[in-house]
Design an enzyme around this catalytic site. Sequence first.
Site, PDB file in Angstrom:
ATOM      1  N   LYS A   1     -13.420   6.470   2.883  1.00 57.13           N
ATOM      2  CA  LYS A   1     -12.517   6.815   1.781  1.00 57.13           C
ATOM      3  C   LYS A   1     -12.000   5.543   1.129  1.00 57.13           C
ATOM      4  O   LYS A   1     -11.113   4.876   1.656  1.00 57.13           O
ATOM      5  CB  LYS A   1     -11.322   7.644   2.272  1.00 57.13           C
ATOM      6  CG  LYS A   1     -10.590   8.277   1.102  1.00 57.13           C
ATOM      7  CD  LYS A   1      -9.124   8.551   1.362  1.00 57.13           C
ATOM      8  CE  LYS A   1      -8.249   7.366   1.086  1.00 57.13           C
ATOM      9  NZ  LYS A   1      -8.279   6.872  -0.291  1.00 57.13           N
TER      10      LYS A   1
ATOM     11  N   GLU B   1      -5.419  -2.412  10.446  1.00 59.63           N
ATOM     12  CA  GLU B   1      -5.104  -3.710   9.821  1.00 59.63           C
ATOM     13  C   GLU B   1      -3.998  -3.434   8.828  1.00 59.63           C
ATOM     14  O   GLU B   1      -4.251  -2.919   7.736  1.00 59.63           O
ATOM     15  CB  GLU B   1      -6.336  -4.274   9.106  1.00 59.63           C
ATOM     16  CG  GLU B   1      -7.494  -4.612  10.015  1.00 59.63           C
ATOM     17  CD  GLU B   1      -7.212  -5.778  10.948  1.00 59.63           C
ATOM     18  OE1 GLU B   1      -6.209  -6.501  10.750  1.00 59.63           O
ATOM     19  OE2 GLU B   1      -7.987  -5.949  11.895  1.00 59.63           O
TER      20      GLU B   1
ATOM     21  N   CYS C   1      -2.947  -9.290   2.613  1.00 60.67           N
ATOM     22  CA  CYS C   1      -2.040  -9.055   3.745  1.00 60.67           C
ATOM     23  C   CYS C   1      -1.776 -10.344   4.512  1.00 60.67           C
ATOM     24  O   CYS C   1      -0.848 -10.404   5.316  1.00 60.67           O
ATOM     25  CB  CYS C   1      -2.597  -7.976   4.653  1.00 60.67           C
ATOM     26  SG  CYS C   1      -4.294  -8.281   5.115  1.00 60.67           S
TER      27      CYS C   1
ATOM     28  N   GLU D   1       7.243  -7.186   2.627  1.00 57.23           N
ATOM     29  CA  GLU D   1       6.047  -7.844   2.105  1.00 57.23           C
ATOM     30  C   GLU D   1       6.125  -7.902   0.571  1.00 57.23           C
ATOM     31  O   GLU D   1       6.311  -6.875  -0.083  1.00 57.23           O
ATOM     32  CB  GLU D   1       4.829  -7.022   2.558  1.00 57.23           C
ATOM     33  CG  GLU D   1       3.523  -7.743   2.451  1.00 57.23           C
ATOM     34  CD  GLU D   1       2.376  -6.935   3.062  1.00 57.23           C
ATOM     35  OE1 GLU D   1       2.523  -5.714   3.273  1.00 57.23           O
ATOM     36  OE2 GLU D   1       1.315  -7.529   3.308  1.00 57.23           O
TER      37      GLU D   1
HETATM   38  P1  ADP Z   1      -1.051   0.201  -0.615  1.00 59.71           P
HETATM   39  O1  ADP Z   1       0.415   0.433  -0.529  1.00 59.71           O
HETATM   40  O2  ADP Z   1      -1.453  -1.212  -0.494  1.00 59.71           O
HETATM   41  O3  ADP Z   1      -1.752   0.938  -1.713  1.00 59.71           O
HETATM   42  P2  ADP Z   1      -1.853   2.244   1.204  1.00 59.71           P
HETATM   43  O4  ADP Z   1      -1.627   2.206   2.663  1.00 59.71           O
HETATM   44  O5  ADP Z   1      -1.089   3.238   0.400  1.00 59.71           O
HETATM   45  O6  ADP Z   1      -1.617   0.768   0.728  1.00 59.71           O
HETATM   46  O7  ADP Z   1      -3.386   2.444   0.880  1.00 59.71           O
HETATM   47  C1  ADP Z   1      -4.446   2.044   1.721  1.00 59.71           C
HETATM   48  C2  ADP Z   1      -5.442   3.171   1.804  1.00 59.71           C
HETATM   49  O8  ADP Z   1      -4.786   4.278   2.439  1.00 59.71           O
HETATM   50  C3  ADP Z   1      -5.945   3.694   0.469  1.00 59.71           C
HETATM   51  O9  ADP Z   1      -7.302   4.039   0.583  1.00 59.71           O
HETATM   52  C4  ADP Z   1      -5.091   4.922   0.258  1.00 59.71           C
HETATM   53  O10 ADP Z   1      -5.699   5.878  -0.573  1.00 59.71           O
HETATM   54  C5  ADP Z   1      -5.011   5.436   1.676  1.00 59.71           C
HETATM   55  N1  ADP Z   1      -3.947   6.423   1.924  1.00 59.71           N
HETATM   56  C6  ADP Z   1      -2.748   6.534   1.313  1.00 59.71           C
HETATM   57  N2  ADP Z   1      -2.064   7.576   1.808  1.00 59.71           N
HETATM   58  C7  ADP Z   1      -2.846   8.143   2.771  1.00 59.71           C
HETATM   59  C8  ADP Z   1      -2.715   9.280   3.643  1.00 59.71           C
HETATM   60  N3  ADP Z   1      -1.631  10.039   3.635  1.00 59.71           N
HETATM   61  N4  ADP Z   1      -3.746   9.536   4.485  1.00 59.71           N
HETATM   62  C9  ADP Z   1      -4.845   8.779   4.499  1.00 59.71           C
HETATM   63  N5  ADP Z   1      -5.037   7.723   3.695  1.00 59.71           N
HETATM   64  C10 ADP Z   1      -4.049   7.410   2.834  1.00 59.71           C
END
Ligand code: ADP
Length: 482
Positions: free
Chosen positions: A179, A254, A288, A385
């Site tokens: 994903k 990570e 990061c 961060e």
């Molecule tokens: P950032 O704040 O840097 O965008 P995220 O942790 O939101 O970091 O995003 C990292 C990845 O996690 C992306 O692929 C995002 O779509 C995914 N993501 C965000 N919310 C969820 C969730 N509830 N379940 C699974 N994946 C998620």
Amino acid sequence: MSDFSSLMKQANYIGGKWVGADSGKTLDVTNPATGEVIGTVPDCGAAETDRAIAAAAEAFATYSRTDLSFRVDLLHKLVQALLDNQEPLARLLTAEQGKPLAEARGEIAIGAAYVRWFAEEIRRAKGEIVPSPTSDRRLLVTRHPVGVVGAITPWNFPSSMLARKLGPALAAGCTMVIKPAEATPFSGLAWAKLAEDVGFPPGVINVVTGSPAAIGGAIMASPDVRKVTFTGSTRVGKLLIRQSADTVKKVSMELGGNAPFLVFDDADLEAAVQGAMISKFRNMGQTCVCTNRFYIQSGIHDAFVERLKEAVGELKLGEGTRQGVTQGPLINEAAVQKVESFIADATKKGGTIVKGGGRSDLGGTFFEPTIITGANGSMNFTREEIFGPLAAIYRFGEEKEAIEAANATAYGLAAYAYTRDVGRIFRLNEELEYGLIGINSGLITTVEAPFGGLKESGLGNEGGSQGLEDYLELKYVCMAGI
Ligand code: ADP
């Protein structure tokens, strides 16, 4: 060739077929430098993800039993395909993410290098024969692919973060449901296209785009997905760890960082400034491992700030494809507002802006590289961060004070220090609560070394020989009556 249209797949890859969402809905992907829509991807959810998991589970039955040499050959072909397409892949990455083209080219190259590393490393993933306590028994420890792997990747390195997961997973004999992040899905889809072109069997790699919660939820709920590897925020990482409990999945995480960068009086000033620039402003501060807090010892403080100001003055903002540009836009408006709020908070609490400080004249999400001096522990960026082009500078007196301040965070990913004192270097190795430590270098990631955080920055490692271990399960076999 620089045209990326043939690599920009506006469909998902499930069970070896390029498909749309069941609903027919799509999501726009925009270029953060121009605001233009560059294409669309399917807006998928749980149903499509379940089909991808089923395809991966079916493929696992055969792919996991293929000859090692078959998988190694395919991975080397993928490396070659990545390198042959480095320029269009880099341009696609810059179009959806915004980073300067030189950085995008570097990201494609390191992604290919990760795949090559794991294609080599899997050939040395040996088991063991353990001495038995009795002479009638033989004790074997063997390694086996963990199963279907769910991989969730971020927008800041949409290509190389996938490489660190896909390389070891496919080398080990696992199959994958990937994903990508919603802002930058095309880089991950391009990997699937190249994997298809070089001959990976249908179902080995599946890529689903759309609702993060729905796709993530389906991946986490499935008993067929035996491992999840995630790169992203600590907030989402903690959610996934909780969701992993019901099926007792293996997880690699990570997560976020809050990197300190310590400069001692005995440091090589020019080297420290150079390291500061790369560790702070690479990818516009959106990594990061980017420095979040600069701790500078009193004797070198003023000279360091002066030289850093000059170096920041040489940065060139603009669209990543333009010649000489070193700073692209931030990923979105929310990222800009976050940096603005850190600056407002810091100036209210006594910080001084000595460079930059606001949005760039270029408009959109371009932001001036900024330096704030007089930072102190009450400011929000001490704990949170920044993920943007803001350098916060704290002054310190004694080594002990700097180490205590550096460790006073829930994060533990990267730390940097500049000093020429060998004794101190060993003390820093022992005292800094960080998984990655750069001594006299602001850029230390390499395929040969493990990359992973301590404390709330993560679980597991990517890269190095350790990066393969998470994709292999141990079995112990006791052969008795011999
Ligand atoms: P950032 O704040 O840097 O965008 P995220 O942790 O939101 O970091 O995003 C990292 C990845 O996690 C992306 O692929 C995002 O779509 C995914 N993501 C965000 N919310 C969820 C969730 N509830 N379940 C699974 N994946 C998620």
